[in-house]
Motif scaffolding. Structure first.
Motif, short mmCIF file in Angstrom:
data_model
loop_
_atom_site.label_atom_id
_atom_site.label_comp_id
_atom_site.label_asym_id
_atom_site.label_seq_id
_atom_site.Cartn_x
_atom_site.Cartn_y
_atom_site.Cartn_z
N GLY A 192 8.46 68.02 -1.24
CA GLY A 192 8.39 69.15 -0.34
C GLY A 192 7.53 70.29 -0.84
O GLY A 192 7.38 71.30 -0.17
N ARG A 193 6.92 70.13 -2.06
CA ARG A 193 6.13 71.22 -2.60
C ARG A 193 4.65 70.89 -2.62
O ARG A 193 3.83 71.66 -3.09
N GLY A 194 4.30 69.71 -2.12
CA GLY A 194 2.90 69.29 -2.22
C GLY A 194 1.99 70.02 -1.28
O GLY A 194 0.81 70.14 -1.54
N SER A 195 2.47 70.51 -0.15
CA SER A 195 1.61 71.19 0.80
C SER A 195 1.69 72.68 0.60
O SER A 195 2.72 73.22 0.18
N GLY A 196 0.60 73.33 0.92
CA GLY A 196 0.58 74.78 0.78
C GLY A 196 1.61 75.43 1.67
O GLY A 196 2.00 74.90 2.70
N SER A 197 2.09 76.59 1.23
CA SER A 197 3.09 77.32 2.00
C SER A 197 2.37 78.25 2.97
O SER A 197 1.81 79.26 2.56
N GLY A 198 2.38 77.89 4.25
CA GLY A 198 1.68 78.70 5.23
C GLY A 198 0.20 78.71 4.94
O GLY A 198 -0.43 77.68 4.87
N ARG A 199 -0.33 79.91 4.74
CA ARG A 199 -1.75 80.04 4.45
C ARG A 199 -2.06 79.94 2.96
O ARG A 199 -3.22 79.96 2.57
N ASN A 200 -1.03 79.89 2.14
CA ASN A 200 -1.24 79.94 0.70
C ASN A 200 -1.52 78.57 0.10
O ASN A 200 -0.81 77.61 0.40
N PRO A 201 -2.52 78.47 -0.75
CA PRO A 201 -2.72 77.22 -1.49
C PRO A 201 -1.66 77.09 -2.58
O PRO A 201 -0.84 77.99 -2.78
N ASN A 202 -1.67 75.96 -3.27
CA ASN A 202 -0.75 75.73 -4.40
C ASN A 202 -1.45 76.06 -5.70
O ASN A 202 -2.66 75.89 -5.85
N ILE A 203 -0.67 76.48 -6.68
CA ILE A 203 -1.19 76.70 -8.01
C ILE A 203 -0.24 76.07 -9.02
O ILE A 203 0.98 76.22 -8.92
N ALA A 204 -0.79 75.32 -9.95
CA ALA A 204 -0.01 74.73 -11.05
C ALA A 204 -0.41 75.45 -12.33
O ALA A 204 -1.60 75.63 -12.61
N LEU A 205 0.59 75.86 -13.10
CA LEU A 205 0.35 76.58 -14.34
C LEU A 205 1.51 76.33 -15.29
O LEU A 205 2.56 75.83 -14.89
N VAL A 206 1.29 76.68 -16.54
CA VAL A 206 2.31 76.48 -17.56
C VAL A 206 3.17 77.72 -17.68
O VAL A 206 2.66 78.83 -17.90
N GLY B 40 6.97 78.74 -19.62
CA GLY B 40 8.10 78.30 -20.41
C GLY B 40 7.93 76.92 -21.00
O GLY B 40 8.90 76.17 -21.14
N GLY B 41 6.70 76.54 -21.30
CA GLY B 41 6.44 75.25 -21.93
C GLY B 41 6.41 74.07 -20.98
O GLY B 41 6.42 72.92 -21.44
N THR B 42 6.36 74.32 -19.67
CA THR B 42 6.28 73.23 -18.71
C THR B 42 5.40 73.64 -17.54
O THR B 42 5.17 74.83 -17.29
N ILE B 43 4.89 72.65 -16.80
CA ILE B 43 4.05 72.94 -15.64
C ILE B 43 4.94 73.23 -14.44
O ILE B 43 5.87 72.47 -14.15
N VAL B 44 4.66 74.33 -13.77
CA VAL B 44 5.37 74.66 -12.53
C VAL B 44 4.36 74.72 -11.41
O VAL B 44 3.18 75.01 -11.62
N LEU B 45 4.84 74.43 -10.21
CA LEU B 45 4.00 74.44 -9.02
C LEU B 45 4.56 75.45 -8.04
O LEU B 45 5.76 75.42 -7.73
N GLU B 46 3.72 76.36 -7.58
CA GLU B 46 4.20 77.39 -6.68
C GLU B 46 3.09 77.82 -5.74
O GLU B 46 1.91 77.56 -5.99
N PRO B 47 3.44 78.49 -4.63
CA PRO B 47 2.40 79.00 -3.73
C PRO B 47 1.58 80.06 -4.45
O PRO B 47 2.11 80.87 -5.21
#
Length: 263
Positions: free
Chosen positions: A229-243, A245-252
């Motif tokens: 459920g997190r693979g598509s952008g939220s509304g108009r926002n693209p996704n960004i993956a970043l590190v 706390g020592g792990t990769i998180v995915l967020e709008p």
């Protein structure tokens, strides 16, 4: 074709600043400011790191404005053809460098060495276009010294590596692989593998309109599957993956005047 796993990618010598491949054709762009010894070592290191995955492929070398001797061209051919089962199908150099190369007299040598250097000279003027793959080539332009701009969709089998950032104006389909020592930005759908921060930089990001990749890598961190459920952008926002706390998180992605990994 595929790129090496993260532990192998870290061994890429800085002499090889860019690798772009599609199908059985690969182009290496070499740093024109480093010594030929570093170029030869970097080329060997990179090809060892990918463990024969280019076997049988055709290679073009973009040497920039580097001035070379026939013997140096012959040594590069030896590394590619005899040591790694590749075919050197094109050599790109500046006009002045090419003229100097063709005008350089071949020194006396054994029949074997003479034949090798003559073959190298014949290779030098071969146009890079001679190695063009069957699919339409991607349009590429360096917008800054460390950013590669790729215009077009990266189909399965496409492979791009850059020392710096990579910006894709199009989709990255499953089966394509994009790696960079810096950030990766895809103005489209990211369905293939993306590895940002090759070499260990964790302060980089992977950003795309939609991240649907089965694997995203940042430095030594790996996200094997995009959260449901997190693979598509939220509304108009693209996704960004970043590190974080020592792990990769995915967020709008939300534009902001000051942006850090800690937020």
């Amino acid at each position: 074709m595929t790129l090496a796993s993260p532990q192998h990618s870290k061994s890429v010598n800085a002499a090889i600043v860019r690798v772009v491949g599609r199908g059985q054709v690969v182009e290496f762009t070499v740093d024109s400011k480093v010594s030929m010894d570093e170029v030869e070592r970097g080329l060997r290191d990179y090809l060892v790191s990918v463990k024969g995955r280019f076997d049988g492929g055709r290679v073009t070398l973009n040497m920039g404005n580097r001035h070379m001797t026939p013997e140096q061209v012959g040594q590069l051919r030896t590394i590619l053809e005899k040591e790694n089962k590749l075919s050197l199908s094109g050599l790109s150099v500046g006009a002045d460098a090419l003229r100097d190369l063709l005008e350089t007299p071949v020194p006396p040598a054994s029949a074997t060495a003479q034949a090798a250097t003559e073959a190298s000279i014949e290779t030098a003027p071969v146009a890079v276009e001679a190695a063009a793959p069957a699919p339409p080539p991607l349009e590429m332009a360096a917008e800054s010294p460390d950013t590669l701009l790729v215009k077009g969709t990266c189909r399965s089998g496409t492979m791009i590596h850059n020392v710096g950032n990579v910006v894709i104006l199009g989709d990255v389909n499953p089966g394509a692989e994009i790696t960079a020592t810096g950030d990766i930005i895809v103005l489209g759908r990211l369905g293939g593998l993306a590895h940002a921060g090759v070499g260990g930089d964790e302060d980089v990001v992977v950003l795309a309109n939609n991240i649907e990749a089965t694997q995203v890598r940042i430095a030594s961190h790996i996200m094997m599957d995009v959260p449901s459920g997190r693979g598509s952008g939220s509304g108009r926002n693209p996704n960004i993956a970043l590190v974080k706390g020592g792990t990769i998180v995915l967020e709008p992605f939300v534009a902001r005047s000051v942006w850090t990994h800690e937020e």
